[in-house]
Design a protein around this motif. Sequence first.
Motif, PDB file in Angstrom:
ATOM      1  N   ARG A 234     -73.617  -7.290 -13.722  1.00  0.00           N
ATOM      2  CA  ARG A 234     -74.000  -8.696 -13.584  1.00  0.00           C
ATOM      3  C   ARG A 234     -73.596  -9.435 -14.854  1.00  0.00           C
ATOM      4  O   ARG A 234     -73.969  -9.046 -15.968  1.00  0.00           O
ATOM      5  N   GLU A 235     -72.838 -10.511 -14.700  1.00  0.00           N
ATOM      6  CA  GLU A 235     -72.306 -11.205 -15.868  1.00  0.00           C
ATOM      7  C   GLU A 235     -73.359 -12.048 -16.576  1.00  0.00           C
ATOM      8  O   GLU A 235     -73.417 -12.072 -17.806  1.00  0.00           O
ATOM      9  N   ASP A 236     -74.201 -12.736 -15.832  1.00  0.00           N
ATOM     10  CA  ASP A 236     -75.166 -13.659 -16.422  1.00  0.00           C
ATOM     11  C   ASP A 236     -76.575 -13.096 -16.248  1.00  0.00           C
ATOM     12  O   ASP A 236     -77.083 -13.013 -15.135  1.00  0.00           O
ATOM     13  N   LEU A 237     -77.193 -12.712 -17.354  1.00  0.00           N
ATOM     14  CA  LEU A 237     -78.539 -12.143 -17.318  1.00  0.00           C
ATOM     15  C   LEU A 237     -79.594 -13.142 -17.766  1.00  0.00           C
ATOM     16  O   LEU A 237     -80.770 -12.769 -17.907  1.00  0.00           O
ATOM     17  N   THR A 238     -79.206 -14.377 -17.986  1.00  0.00           N
ATOM     18  CA  THR A 238     -80.181 -15.372 -18.422  1.00  0.00           C
ATOM     19  C   THR A 238     -81.199 -15.631 -17.309  1.00  0.00           C
ATOM     20  O   THR A 238     -80.895 -15.542 -16.121  1.00  0.00           O
ATOM     21  N   GLY A 239     -82.408 -15.950 -17.727  1.00  0.00           N
ATOM     22  CA  GLY A 239     -83.446 -16.341 -16.779  1.00  0.00           C
ATOM     23  C   GLY A 239     -84.163 -15.202 -16.095  1.00  0.00           C
ATOM     24  O   GLY A 239     -85.019 -15.434 -15.243  1.00  0.00           O
ATOM     25  N   LEU A 240     -83.827 -13.958 -16.453  1.00  0.00           N
ATOM     26  CA  LEU A 240     -84.490 -12.815 -15.841  1.00  0.00           C
ATOM     27  C   LEU A 240     -85.845 -12.572 -16.524  1.00  0.00           C
ATOM     28  O   LEU A 240     -86.062 -12.990 -17.658  1.00  0.00           O
ATOM     29  N   PRO A 241     -86.761 -11.877 -15.843  1.00  0.00           N
ATOM     30  CA  PRO A 241     -88.090 -11.683 -16.429  1.00  0.00           C
ATOM     31  C   PRO A 241     -88.075 -10.725 -17.616  1.00  0.00           C
ATOM     32  O   PRO A 241     -87.160  -9.904 -17.782  1.00  0.00           O
ATOM     33  N   ALA A 242     -89.110 -10.826 -18.433  1.00  0.00           N
ATOM     34  CA  ALA A 242     -89.273  -9.951 -19.590  1.00  0.00           C
ATOM     35  C   ALA A 242     -89.148  -8.496 -19.164  1.00  0.00           C
ATOM     36  O   ALA A 242     -89.613  -8.101 -18.085  1.00  0.00           O
ATOM     37  N   ALA A 243     -88.518  -7.687 -20.037  1.00  0.00           N
ATOM     38  CA  ALA A 243     -88.166  -6.320 -19.652  1.00  0.00           C
ATOM     39  C   ALA A 243     -88.698  -5.301 -20.642  1.00  0.00           C
ATOM     40  O   ALA A 243     -88.647  -5.504 -21.860  1.00  0.00           O
ATOM     41  N   LEU A 244     -89.204  -4.202 -20.090  1.00  0.00           N
ATOM     42  CA  LEU A 244     -89.452  -2.974 -20.845  1.00  0.00           C
ATOM     43  C   LEU A 244     -88.427  -1.967 -20.361  1.00  0.00           C
ATOM     44  O   LEU A 244     -88.406  -1.626 -19.167  1.00  0.00           O
ATOM     45  N   VAL A 245     -87.563  -1.508 -21.262  1.00  0.00           N
ATOM     46  CA  VAL A 245     -86.529  -0.537 -20.904  1.00  0.00           C
ATOM     47  C   VAL A 245     -86.808   0.745 -21.673  1.00  0.00           C
ATOM     48  O   VAL A 245     -86.745   0.774 -22.906  1.00  0.00           O
ATOM     49  N   VAL A 246     -87.142   1.797 -20.929  1.00  0.00           N
ATOM     50  CA  VAL A 246     -87.475   3.095 -21.505  1.00  0.00           C
ATOM     51  C   VAL A 246     -86.318   4.050 -21.259  1.00  0.00           C
ATOM     52  O   VAL A 246     -85.866   4.210 -20.115  1.00  0.00           O
ATOM     53  N   THR A 247     -85.824   4.664 -22.328  1.00  0.00           N
ATOM     54  CA  THR A 247     -84.765   5.652 -22.190  1.00  0.00           C
ATOM     55  C   THR A 247     -85.219   6.982 -22.781  1.00  0.00           C
ATOM     56  O   THR A 247     -86.230   7.051 -23.482  1.00  0.00           O
ATOM     57  N   ALA A 248     -84.468   8.033 -22.471  1.00  0.00           N
ATOM     58  CA  ALA A 248     -84.777   9.380 -22.947  1.00  0.00           C
ATOM     59  C   ALA A 248     -83.634   9.865 -23.821  1.00  0.00           C
ATOM     60  O   ALA A 248     -82.450   9.687 -23.483  1.00  0.00           O
ATOM     61  N   GLU A 249     -83.971  10.498 -24.925  1.00  0.00           N
ATOM     62  CA  GLU A 249     -82.963  10.924 -25.896  1.00  0.00           C
ATOM     63  C   GLU A 249     -81.894  11.809 -25.266  1.00  0.00           C
ATOM     64  O   GLU A 249     -80.701  11.643 -25.526  1.00  0.00           O
ATOM     65  N   PHE A 250     -82.307  12.762 -24.414  1.00  0.00           N
ATOM     66  CA  PHE A 250     -81.374  13.746 -23.863  1.00  0.00           C
ATOM     67  C   PHE A 250     -81.063  13.456 -22.394  1.00  0.00           C
ATOM     68  O   PHE A 250     -81.214  14.305 -21.525  1.00  0.00           O
ATOM     69  N   ASP A 251     -80.610  12.226 -22.145  1.00  0.00           N
ATOM     70  CA  ASP A 251     -80.311  11.766 -20.797  1.00  0.00           C
ATOM     71  C   ASP A 251     -78.880  11.244 -20.767  1.00  0.00           C
ATOM     72  O   ASP A 251     -78.516  10.407 -21.603  1.00  0.00           O
ATOM     73  N   PRO A 252     -78.035  11.714 -19.834  1.00  0.00           N
ATOM     74  CA  PRO A 252     -76.691  11.134 -19.735  1.00  0.00           C
ATOM     75  C   PRO A 252     -76.709   9.618 -19.519  1.00  0.00           C
ATOM     76  O   PRO A 252     -75.768   8.925 -19.912  1.00  0.00           O
ATOM     77  N   LEU A 253     -77.784   9.092 -18.906  1.00  0.00           N
ATOM     78  CA  LEU A 253     -77.865   7.662 -18.606  1.00  0.00           C
ATOM     79  C   LEU A 253     -78.453   6.842 -19.749  1.00  0.00           C
ATOM     80  O   LEU A 253     -78.623   5.626 -19.609  1.00  0.00           O
ATOM     81  N   ARG A 254     -78.746   7.479 -20.860  1.00  0.00           N
ATOM     82  CA  ARG A 254     -79.432   6.808 -21.972  1.00  0.00           C
ATOM     83  C   ARG A 254     -78.698   5.542 -22.431  1.00  0.00           C
ATOM     84  O   ARG A 254     -79.291   4.469 -22.566  1.00  0.00           O
TER      85      ARG A 254
END
Length: 310
Positions: A234-254
């Motif tokens: 998605r090119e434009d991320l403005t106006g989206l709601p507040a985010a909590l993004v949790v990642t894991a140290e040993f995750d390919p998707l980190r």
Amino acid sequence: MPLHPRIAEILADLPAPPPGPLDPAAMRAGEETQVPPLDQRLPLHDVRDTIADTAAGPVPVRIYTPTDAERFGLLIYFHGGAFFLGSLDTHDHVARHLAQATGCRVVSVGYRRAPEAAFPAGLDDCYGTVRWATDHGDELGWDGTTLAIAGDSSGGTFVAAVTGLAHDDGFDRITHQVLYYPSLDLDFDADRYPSMRENAVGYGLETAGLAPFNAFYLDSGADPADPRVSPIKREDLTGLPAALVVTAEFDPLRDEGELYARRLEEAGVPVTARRYAGANHGFVQNFSWIPDYAQVFEETAAFLRGDTHE
């Protein structure tokens, strides 16, 4: 830090996957055998199943009420499972802990899964349930303030996609989005992100397994170039709601999760980004009984209260 020793011990004892193509029915049945009986689950004031009558059709949901209060914030939860696994039961414990920690009434969504349901059926069910919840706010005891959506792994994909759809539709009621180790880029080029190489083997979810595990979804018509499929596109991320993004140290998707958090912040979205050291993909579902990782629920509650932001 190294992989948490308890996680490492469990991963070392996991049997090798059976040879041949993935069998969704067999894999789902295997997951369901791991669901604990009701008397061993976290007790709440009330847990009940019902049907959400959405624009996408009827969607099974499970509603978790933490206390006997009359009004609640709402949290709509989308389970993970590579779009073909997971269910209301396999992620029941996650929803229970979210309800207890946040004090919100949690609505867990039993969306349609691939390969039986082609894209965008599951996404439509998730978005439709969010709209249904607001339309039935009085029945759900919604206090009219917090309307959070949360999801783990592919459920995090749906969270990011739903916020985009809602914004494009002018639907501005979603106040928070919570993404636990989300899958945000379904172009599984192993060279796209360093974590795809660094965490390729030995941590549960392996880079070589991403394409076959997501093939049921992609083969159903989900195009990785479509921002509804790969929200990082998605090119434009403005106006989206507040985010909590949790990642894991040993995750390919980190790294894709952390890149998305940075892009949200650059777009002016309030973001709290947390990398859990020593954790692997799936830790919220599989290892939240480890004290180091149980705090993810309290951190989610703090985020919804506005206690944390960075």
